[in-house]
Design a protein around this motif. Structure first.
Motif, PDB file in Angstrom:
ATOM      1  N   ILE A  10       8.080 -11.418  11.388  1.00  0.00           N
ATOM      2  CA  ILE A  10       7.676 -10.973  12.728  1.00  0.00           C
ATOM      3  C   ILE A  10       7.970  -9.484  12.832  1.00  0.00           C
ATOM      4  CG2 ILE A  10       8.042 -11.225  15.208  1.00  0.00           C
ATOM      5  CD1 ILE A  10       8.919 -14.125  14.649  1.00  0.00           C
ATOM      6  N   LEU A  11       6.920  -8.697  13.022  1.00  0.00           N
ATOM      7  CA  LEU A  11       7.058  -7.242  13.045  1.00  0.00           C
ATOM      8  C   LEU A  11       7.286  -6.698  14.447  1.00  0.00           C
ATOM      9  CD1 LEU A  11       4.172  -6.335  10.560  1.00  0.00           C
ATOM     10  CD2 LEU A  11       6.576  -6.827  10.072  1.00  0.00           C
ATOM     11  N   GLN A  12       6.822  -7.431  15.447  1.00  0.00           N
ATOM     12  CA  GLN A  12       7.116  -7.045  16.825  1.00  0.00           C
ATOM     13  C   GLN A  12       6.834  -8.231  17.737  1.00  0.00           C
ATOM     14  OE1 GLN A  12       4.679  -3.594  17.819  1.00  0.00           O
ATOM     15  NE2 GLN A  12       3.506  -4.760  19.292  1.00  0.00           N
ATOM     16  N   VAL A  59       1.076  -4.626  -1.800  1.00  0.00           N
ATOM     17  CA  VAL A  59       1.257  -3.180  -1.637  1.00  0.00           C
ATOM     18  C   VAL A  59       0.813  -2.751  -0.241  1.00  0.00           C
ATOM     19  CG1 VAL A  59       0.538  -0.901  -2.442  1.00  0.00           C
ATOM     20  CG2 VAL A  59       1.023  -2.704  -4.102  1.00  0.00           C
ATOM     21  N   GLY A  60      -0.348  -3.236   0.185  1.00  0.00           N
ATOM     22  CA  GLY A  60      -0.854  -2.893   1.506  1.00  0.00           C
ATOM     23  C   GLY A  60       0.067  -3.351   2.612  1.00  0.00           C
ATOM     24  N   ILE A  61       0.607  -4.546   2.483  1.00  0.00           N
ATOM     25  CA  ILE A  61       1.531  -5.055   3.501  1.00  0.00           C
ATOM     26  C   ILE A  61       2.780  -4.183   3.573  1.00  0.00           C
ATOM     27  CG2 ILE A  61       3.140  -6.944   3.993  1.00  0.00           C
ATOM     28  CD1 ILE A  61       0.873  -8.867   3.227  1.00  0.00           C
ATOM     29  N   SER A  62       3.295  -3.783   2.425  1.00  0.00           N
ATOM     30  CA  SER A  62       4.484  -2.935   2.392  1.00  0.00           C
ATOM     31  C   SER A  62       4.230  -1.597   3.090  1.00  0.00           C
ATOM     32  CB  SER A  62       4.919  -2.702   0.943  1.00  0.00           C
ATOM     33  OG  SER A  62       6.043  -1.860   0.880  1.00  0.00           O
ATOM     34  N   VAL A  63       3.065  -0.994   2.828  1.00  0.00           N
ATOM     35  CA  VAL A  63       2.718   0.288   3.451  1.00  0.00           C
ATOM     36  C   VAL A  63       2.588   0.122   4.963  1.00  0.00           C
ATOM     37  CG1 VAL A  63       0.943   2.078   3.648  1.00  0.00           C
ATOM     38  CG2 VAL A  63       1.586   1.197   1.395  1.00  0.00           C
ATOM     39  N   LYS A 104       3.865  -2.147   6.907  1.00  0.00           N
ATOM     40  CA  LYS A 104       5.159  -2.448   7.530  1.00  0.00           C
ATOM     41  C   LYS A 104       5.959  -1.174   7.770  1.00  0.00           C
ATOM     42  CE  LYS A 104       7.668  -5.965   6.282  1.00  0.00           C
ATOM     43  NZ  LYS A 104       8.398  -6.986   5.468  1.00  0.00           N
ATOM     44  N   ARG A 105       5.938  -0.250   6.802  1.00  0.00           N
ATOM     45  CA  ARG A 105       6.662   1.014   6.977  1.00  0.00           C
ATOM     46  C   ARG A 105       6.074   1.830   8.121  1.00  0.00           C
ATOM     47  NH1 ARG A 105       6.599   1.161   1.300  1.00  0.00           N
ATOM     48  NH2 ARG A 105       4.937   2.727   1.265  1.00  0.00           N
ATOM     49  N   ARG A 106       4.743   1.920   8.151  1.00  0.00           N
ATOM     50  CA  ARG A 106       4.099   2.709   9.201  1.00  0.00           C
ATOM     51  C   ARG A 106       4.320   2.079  10.590  1.00  0.00           C
ATOM     52  NH1 ARG A 106       3.209   5.438   5.000  1.00  0.00           N
ATOM     53  NH2 ARG A 106       5.402   5.767   5.538  1.00  0.00           N
ATOM     54  N   ILE A 107       4.307   0.754  10.653  1.00  0.00           N
ATOM     55  CA  ILE A 107       4.536   0.083  11.934  1.00  0.00           C
ATOM     56  C   ILE A 107       5.947   0.340  12.425  1.00  0.00           C
ATOM     57  CG2 ILE A 107       4.786  -2.193  13.029  1.00  0.00           C
ATOM     58  CD1 ILE A 107       2.408  -3.099  11.227  1.00  0.00           C
ATOM     59  N   ASN A 108       6.917   0.214  11.542  1.00  0.00           N
ATOM     60  CA  ASN A 108       8.308   0.464  11.908  1.00  0.00           C
ATOM     61  C   ASN A 108       8.501   1.898  12.376  1.00  0.00           C
ATOM     62  OD1 ASN A 108      11.254   1.424  10.613  1.00  0.00           O
ATOM     63  ND2 ASN A 108      11.300  -0.534  11.700  1.00  0.00           N
ATOM     64  N   CYS A 155      -0.246   8.440   7.488  1.00  0.00           N
ATOM     65  CA  CYS A 155      -1.270   7.390   7.413  1.00  0.00           C
ATOM     66  C   CYS A 155      -2.491   7.900   6.659  1.00  0.00           C
ATOM     67  CB  CYS A 155      -1.687   6.953   8.818  1.00  0.00           C
ATOM     68  SG  CYS A 155      -0.475   5.957   9.703  1.00  0.00           S
ATOM     69  N   ALA A 156      -2.948   9.098   7.009  1.00  0.00           N
ATOM     70  CA  ALA A 156      -4.193   9.631   6.451  1.00  0.00           C
ATOM     71  C   ALA A 156      -4.099   9.897   4.959  1.00  0.00           C
ATOM     72  CB  ALA A 156      -4.579  10.923   7.185  1.00  0.00           C
ATOM     73  N   GLU A 157      -2.927  10.268   4.461  1.00  0.00           N
ATOM     74  CA  GLU A 157      -2.833  10.634   3.052  1.00  0.00           C
ATOM     75  C   GLU A 157      -2.594   9.429   2.138  1.00  0.00           C
ATOM     76  OE1 GLU A 157       0.338  13.434   2.465  1.00  0.00           O
ATOM     77  OE2 GLU A 157       1.793  12.220   3.575  1.00  0.00           O
ATOM     78  N   ASN A 158      -2.496   8.244   2.715  1.00  0.00           N
ATOM     79  CA  ASN A 158      -2.381   7.023   1.917  1.00  0.00           C
ATOM     80  C   ASN A 158      -3.678   6.240   2.065  1.00  0.00           C
ATOM     81  OD1 ASN A 158      -1.780   4.247   1.107  1.00  0.00           O
ATOM     82  ND2 ASN A 158       0.366   4.895   1.086  1.00  0.00           N
ATOM     83  N   GLU A 159      -4.321   5.899   0.948  1.00  0.00           N
ATOM     84  CA  GLU A 159      -5.633   5.252   1.017  1.00  0.00           C
ATOM     85  C   GLU A 159      -5.594   3.914   1.756  1.00  0.00           C
ATOM     86  OE1 GLU A 159      -7.163   4.433  -2.820  1.00  0.00           O
ATOM     87  OE2 GLU A 159      -5.454   3.232  -3.481  1.00  0.00           O
ATOM     88  N   VAL A 160      -4.441   3.269   1.773  1.00  0.00           N
ATOM     89  CA  VAL A 160      -4.323   1.978   2.460  1.00  0.00           C
ATOM     90  C   VAL A 160      -4.496   2.137   3.968  1.00  0.00           C
ATOM     91  CG1 VAL A 160      -2.771   0.050   2.972  1.00  0.00           C
ATOM     92  CG2 VAL A 160      -2.828   1.031   0.671  1.00  0.00           C
ATOM     93  N   THR A 161      -3.922   3.184   4.529  1.00  0.00           N
ATOM     94  CA  THR A 161      -3.931   3.389   5.985  1.00  0.00           C
ATOM     95  C   THR A 161      -4.733   4.626   6.395  1.00  0.00           C
ATOM     96  OG1 THR A 161      -1.839   4.587   5.766  1.00  0.00           O
ATOM     97  CG2 THR A 161      -1.713   2.252   6.382  1.00  0.00           C
TER      98      THR A 161
END
Length: 305
Positions: free
Chosen positions: A75-77, A133-137, A139-143, A168-174
């Motif tokens: 649960i992230l939020q 990998v996408g989930i990890s990225v 999760k960090r941005r959400i936190n 966010c912009a410099e990572n292809e995932v986000t």
């Protein structure tokens, strides 16, 4: 009377479908965090048709509607009381684009909760099928953005938000999550020219350019990212656009309009105007693409003069 009853049922069914068939405002990640009741990491264990158990144990299937059963992993939020949740969605709805869930996949889902029932917030924007990998990225941005949103000083909040958008912009995932707001979104001011990108510093602009150049190694061209850094890199980006357009295969000519829209300013001749007029009339016709393809080849030659 029977025909009238049938008509009423059809009317209200169609009315319900058409009432939801309109575009919605895009929701990048920051907005999803602000607006959603909850957010989870989950595993989709199955997707089934919606079934109504009617009288006399008669089962009525609704194949246009699907139910995703999702095991809640993290649960992230917000507050999610169930270990497993169900989300109703319409996978064939395209305007707006539906949220979608696929069996045996991992997702981050932003949720609205109403009377114990769960739905995806902002439809397609709120359901994100991702690898580990996408989930990890995400999760960090959400936190990070959750912490930034708690900052009370508006100047510090804006500064931290811009830095977060660049991350966010410099990572292809986000990438889209950051680029969308850096280009188009204004907040924290009543000014009509309060775009985030106006306050990017030199180091952040250099990072965005590096992210764009790195993106060129992939098969797809990131128009949004190149548009973001275009003003300070016009010649370089124009050359990249032209080379990409020149090497576009005829099978991919349906992508040519994005390139042509950005390069057509380089030739304002009457011939170019005539070609563009005809091109925009037929660019999406696939049955007989020969005329369109010839026009594209000629437009390229005029741009390249």
């Amino acid at each position: 009377m029977r025909n009238l009853f049938f008509f009423v049922i059809i009317f209200f069914t169609c009315n319900n479908i058409f009432a939801n068939a309109y575009p919605i405002t895009p929701r990048p990640l920051r907005k999803l965090v602000i607006e959603s009741d909850a957010a989870i990491v989950g595993k989709v264990i199955n997707v089934t048709d919606k079934i109504y158990e009617g009288k006399k144990k008669k089962r009525v299937y609704y194949p246009l509607y699907k139910i995703a059963k999702i095991v809640v992993i993290d649960i992230l939020q917000g507050e999610v009381k169930n270990d497993t949740i169900e989300i109703l969605f319409q996978p064939n709805m395209t305007c707006p684009d539906s949220d979608r869930y696929y069996e045996k996949t991992s997702v981050i889902a932003f949720l609205d909760i109403n009377n114990g029932k769960y739905s995806t917030h902002a439809l397609s924007y709120g359901s994100k099928t991702l690898d580990s990998v996408g989930i990890s990225v995400y999760k960090r941005r959400i936190n990070e953005i959750q912490k930034i949103l708690k900052i009370t000083d508006s100047i510090s909040k804006r500064t931290e938000t811009i830095e977060w958008l660049v991350k966010c912009a410099e990572n292809e995932v986000t990438s889209w999550e950051g680029v969308f707001e850096l280009r188009d979104y204004k907040e924290f001011s009543n000014s009509s020219k309060n775009y985030f990108y106006q306050d990017l510093n030199a180091e952040q602009k250099a990072r965005l350019k590096k992210a764009f150049l790195n993106s060129l190694k992939g098969p797809f061209y990131d128009f949004n990212l190149s548009d973001l850094i275009y003003e300070e890199n016009k010649l370089e980006i124009d050359n990249i656009l032209l080379e990409r357009l020149k090497h576009l295969s005829e099978d991919d000519y349906y992508h040519a309009d994005e390139y042509i829209d950005r390069l057509k300013y380089k030739n304002s001749s009457e011939e170019m105007k005539t070609l563009l007029k005809r091109y925009y009339e037929i660019r999406f016709e696939e049955k007989d693409p020969l005329e369109r393809n010839k026009i594209i080849v000629r437009i390229i030659s005029l741009i390249d003069k």
